[in-house]
Design a protein around this motif. Structure first.
Motif, mmCIF file in Angstrom:
data_model
loop_
_atom_site.group_PDB
_atom_site.id
_atom_site.type_symbol
_atom_site.label_atom_id
_atom_site.label_comp_id
_atom_site.label_asym_id
_atom_site.label_seq_id
_atom_site.Cartn_x
_atom_site.Cartn_y
_atom_site.Cartn_z
ATOM 1 N N UNK A 31 0.844 -1.379 0.010
ATOM 2 C CA UNK A 31 -0.072 -0.045 0.000
ATOM 3 C C UNK A 31 0.742 1.520 -0.095
ATOM 4 N N UNK A 32 1.997 1.001 0.624
ATOM 5 C CA UNK A 32 2.856 2.345 0.745
ATOM 6 C C UNK A 32 3.541 2.577 -0.673
ATOM 7 N N UNK A 33 3.739 1.444 -1.429
ATOM 8 C CA UNK A 33 4.365 1.606 -2.563
ATOM 9 C C UNK A 33 3.429 2.124 -3.442
ATOM 10 N N UNK A 34 2.157 1.861 -3.595
ATOM 11 C CA UNK A 34 1.213 2.263 -4.319
ATOM 12 C C UNK A 34 0.895 3.801 -4.073
ATOM 13 N N UNK A 35 0.833 4.262 -2.910
ATOM 14 C CA UNK A 35 0.443 5.413 -2.591
ATOM 15 C C UNK A 35 1.509 6.413 -3.079
ATOM 16 N N UNK A 36 2.771 5.801 -3.066
ATOM 17 C CA UNK A 36 3.931 6.868 -3.559
ATOM 18 C C UNK A 36 3.911 6.962 -4.956
ATOM 19 N N UNK A 37 3.448 5.958 -5.715
ATOM 20 C CA UNK A 37 3.293 5.916 -6.970
ATOM 21 C C UNK A 37 2.261 7.037 -7.225
ATOM 22 N N UNK A 38 1.117 6.981 -6.602
ATOM 23 C CA UNK A 38 -0.022 8.108 -6.898
ATOM 24 C C UNK A 38 0.413 9.551 -6.535
ATOM 25 N N UNK A 39 1.253 9.582 -5.405
ATOM 26 C CA UNK A 39 2.016 11.010 -5.045
ATOM 27 C C UNK A 39 2.700 11.632 -5.924
ATOM 28 N N UNK A 40 3.441 10.674 -6.817
ATOM 29 C CA UNK A 40 4.134 11.070 -7.905
ATOM 30 C C UNK A 40 3.479 11.524 -9.064
ATOM 31 N N UNK A 41 2.277 11.294 -9.083
ATOM 32 C CA UNK A 41 1.435 11.699 -10.173
ATOM 33 C C UNK A 41 0.979 10.393 -11.217
#
Length: 431
Positions: free
Chosen positions: A12-22
């Motif tokens: 979930x952290x990795x997914x959130x980071x991908x979204x945060x990056x746009x």
RNA sequence: GGAGGGAUGGCAGAGUGGACGAUUGCGGUGGUCUUGAAAACCAUUGAGCCGCAAGGCUCCGGGGGUUCGAAUCCCUCUCCCUCCGCCA
């Protein structure tokens, strides 16, 4: 590349980071997880079979030694061998799939990186120096450069194409002077070792630093030879230690390199079309560090300071900006941009980018160090930063040091590198 | 471009079908000796994966093949080196 354990333990952290990056596609994470599970199921199965095979091999060897008959057991092993072969090849396929997917997943931003989708969310950390005051309207560097006959855009485009520029006279001299000025500072004062690497590098090197496979469109390829022109010295210099194990005592390793850089600038049509801000070919002095994981963010601060010193001593006004998650480069965990003041354009322009990649590049490029206490090899952390972009420095100097008569003052720090020249003026007989 | 040779652990370098995950040297780590250091001597020391663990599996440049079994035999690719030719 991320550690697959991080993806397993904290998807979930990795997914959130991908979204945060746009980014939009968090499905890669699930696809990695699925393949990872399949891989491990198959491994358990095939390793049990291999265990059987190894046992049987021992028995056969023992039997043959005693002159016994092993044909029965040999027959059974034939079957098992076939099974192993087929599962093994499936395991390899899945492993290739996993790696392919993993190469597309960006680095995890450091906790100190501001969250935001574009440059609006970047944070100004500090300002240095002051913007020059003019009693007249300062010109853009492209006008100054043409009037002084130091920049020739027409000829550059004729020789190659648009976004290539011919430097002449004091312009060419200033370009060369800046290279030497920066290299000298980093080697004699900041503790970097100078290197001059190949300007073409292999796809494997590009994958090591993260430019491939994702950013293939931005590169100039020499398809006949399967080599690419480097977009930054980061590529060859970081790959100096690809597939090597350093000693802990050797860290940190600090290299500085001058190289030409080549970028196709795909997708930047209409941006900075005039002047020498955005060129297909430009010169840059780069700093690269290989450091112990415990020190990497401190090293980022000192790396940034090393780049700032180049601008300060030239008397240029600039600001330091912490990039937000959306503006962060693919491989970076944290990044500061140095933005220099352009008097003619009346705006700040990026002139250096200083990044910490944690172990992201080291994992891709397999760069490790052996701990002094004799423990297992660990991945180093890599950093790099422009120290700084030469062409943009020329543009900044032209714009910020211009006089009302169109001449340009050479700052004292650069004069020794320009045969003592104190001011650039139009040559008497330009050709 | 032509001809040949090579790729083995952090490095160097042995090893031609089962006793080899691999002799040895250097380097590293620990120790003995020494006021301290060096030298000498002794011991120890490859990496990755699966597993809670016990343990298991893999790896001798990459891929494929032969075989019950491959560092070792065969094919193929990549890279490196030497000699000749050409060239800055």
């Amino acid at each position: 590349m991320l550690d697959i354990k991080l993806i397993r333990d904290n998807p979930e952290l990795v997914k959130k980071d991908i979204l945060d990056r746009g980014g939009k596609d968090t499905g890669v994470v699930d696809r990695v997880l699925e393949s990872d599970v399949r891989r491990r199921e198959m491994l358990v199965e095939v390793e049990e079979l291999k265990h059987q095979r190894n046992k049987a091999s021992e028995e056969i060897a023992a039997l043959k030694k005693e002159g016994g008959d092993a044909s029965g057991i040999v027959g059974r092993m034939k079957e098992i061998s076939e099974k192993i072969k087929s599962i093994d090849s499936r395991v390899r396929d899945v492993e290739v799939d996993i790696r392919t997917l993993m190469l597309e997943i960006p680095n995890v931003p450091d906790g100190s990186v501001p969250t935001g989708l574009d440059e609006e969310a970047n944070i100004e950390i500090r300002l240095s120096g002051e913007a020059p005051n003019f009693t007249f309207k300062p010109k853009a560097h492209w006008d100054l450069g043409e009037e002084l006959d130091v920049l020739d855009f027409e000829r550059g485009a004729k020789i190659a194409k648009a976004r290539f520029t011919l430097l002449k006279g004091a312009g060419a001299l200033m370009e060369r002077a800046l290279i030497n000025y920066m290299l000298d500072m980093h080697t004699t004062e900041h503790g970097y070792t100078e290197v001059f690497p190949p300007i073409l590098a292999s796809p494997a090197s590009f994958e090591g630093t993260g430019q491939l496979p994702k950013f293939s469109e931005d590169m100039f390829w020499c398809r006949n030879d399967d080599l690419l022109l480097i977009p930054t010295a980061e590529v060859p210099v970081t790959n100096i230690f690809r597939d090597e194990v350093l000693k802990e005592a050797e860290l940190p390793v600090k290299y500085t390199a001058y190289t030409p850089c080549f970028r196709r600038e795909a997708g930047s049509y209409g941006k900075d079309v005039r002047g020498i801000i955005r060129q297909h070919q430009f010169n840059k002095v780069e700093m690269v560090k290989f450091v112990h994981p415990d020190t990497s963010f401190d090293e980022l601060e000192s790396l940034t300071a090393d780049a700032e010193e180049v601008l300060s001593r030239l008397g240029l006004h600039f600001r330091v900006v912490a990039l937000c998650t959306g503006d962060l480069g693919f491989s970076a965990a944290k990044c500061y941009d140095l933005e220099v003041w352009m008097a003619g354009a009346g705006e700040y322009k990026e002139i250096s980018s200083c990044s910490c990649f944690t172990d992201f590049q080291a994992r891709r490029a397999n760069i490790r160090f052996k701990p002094s206490d004799g423990g297992k090899p660990r991945f180093v952390h890599t950093l790099n930063g422009s120290g700084v972009a030469i062409g943009r420095t020329v543009a900044a100097l032209l714009e910020n040091y211009q006089l009302d008569d169109g001449r340009v003052v050479v700052p004292p720090a650069l004069q020794p590198y320009m045969h003592g020249m104190t001011v650039i003026e139009k040559p008497a007989n330009p050709i």
